[in-house]
Design an enzyme around this catalytic site. Sequence first.
Site, PDB file in Angstrom:
ATOM      1  CE  LYS A 155      -2.992  -1.730  -7.739  1.00 50.00           C
ATOM      2  NZ  LYS A 155      -4.144  -1.317  -6.937  1.00 50.00           N
TER       3      LYS A 155
HETATM    4  N1  PMP Z   1      -5.020  -2.110  -1.046  1.00 51.50           N
HETATM    5  C1  PMP Z   1      -5.716  -1.799  -2.144  1.00 51.50           C
HETATM    6  C2  PMP Z   1      -7.073  -2.349  -2.318  1.00 51.50           C
HETATM    7  C3  PMP Z   1      -5.165  -0.944  -3.112  1.00 51.50           C
HETATM    8  O1  PMP Z   1      -5.855  -0.626  -4.212  1.00 51.50           O
HETATM    9  C4  PMP Z   1      -3.900  -0.397  -2.893  1.00 51.50           C
HETATM   10  C5  PMP Z   1      -3.303   0.542  -3.888  1.00 51.50           C
HETATM   11  N2  PMP Z   1      -2.525  -0.128  -4.840  1.00 51.50           N
HETATM   12  C6  PMP Z   1      -3.209  -0.767  -1.744  1.00 51.50           C
HETATM   13  C7  PMP Z   1      -3.801  -1.626  -0.831  1.00 51.50           C
HETATM   14  C8  PMP Z   1      -1.831  -0.266  -1.480  1.00 51.50           C
HETATM   15  O2  PMP Z   1      -0.905  -0.968  -2.261  1.00 51.50           O
HETATM   16  P1  PMP Z   1       0.479  -0.313  -2.653  1.00 51.50           P
HETATM   17  O3  PMP Z   1       1.079   0.184  -1.403  1.00 51.50           O
HETATM   18  O4  PMP Z   1       1.287  -1.443  -3.209  1.00 51.50           O
HETATM   19  O5  PMP Z   1       0.209   0.755  -3.627  1.00 51.50           O
END
Ligand code: PMP
Length: 304
Positions: A155
């Site tokens: 991320k």
């Molecule tokens: N994909 C992307 C591109 C995101 O930005 C997010 C948000 N964090 C998610 C998926 C979902 O991830 P999470 O469930 O861990 O928040």
Amino acid sequence: MPTEPKMYLNGQIVDYADCKIHAFASVVKYGAGVFEGLRGYWNADAGQLYVFRLREHMERLRYGMKTMRFAQIPSQEELEHAVIEVSRANAIRATTHYRVIAFLDGDDELATTGPTGVVAGAVIRGSSPRAESGMSAMVSSYTRIADNALPPRVKCTANYVNNRAAELEARSAGYESALMLTQEGKLSEATGGCVFLVRKGRLITPDLSSDILESITRETIIELARSKLGLTVEERRVDRSEMTAADEMFACGSGWEVIPITSVGRVPVGDGVPGPATRAIQKTYFDVVHGRTNAHAAWLTPIW
Ligand code: PMP
């Protein structure tokens, strides 16, 4: 919505206005930062604020730092502590979205690996109205970044150049969000969440090699769908044309929670309204994150 007045920066609570880094830090020059968005849920009956899956979010942040070759990786405890400290410093008693960023703070050239900085802040924010109404989406003309170029599993702040391009394209075309395809043209994910289809009572979601973030909400929903709702879940490649065969679709993420996708490229998904499986998943998810059931207490970190 404004960020709460107290923030965490490199081990200390500071005022919002003093939460500063140098403009020539590597995170600014090269996008050398990783971040997390996570939520705390206020349960009024229990008088408690529960941070949802704090451990898993900070594990993912540490994985991101390792993959991006940060020389110093703060401990799991230190990172979890940052979120807890921000909650307490702001006396938070409301549902909140936290943002934590770990970044390279040094003014050096491309291969710099330190020092590591950590910042955390909180915004009081409930669910999006789209959780109720659903949202329209388009298939973006921007391809999802690939694992061997800019791994979406990390991320990384720089990755979001791709997401922003897709989101801005969608908004200027009158849609509420965008879905992105992999280089092979398979469904990947949305700009801020992972995607599920519902077909004849089965849940289908792009697998972890579909250039997606390893979403914590996706994993949570897979587990709850199987254990609480008795649904079959398939993690696999998803063709673009499968979306018009779906009865329901939804996107999920820590910030987005569970948002129905009611149309893709103006073609209605199913009946074009949020469907019963999506509603059941929303209810189960909200019960768990608010700590209204004891079954998943290990996922909740109480603040007070
Ligand atoms: N994909 C992307 C591109 C995101 O930005 C997010 C948000 N964090 C998610 C998926 C979902 O991830 P999470 O469930 O861990 O928040």
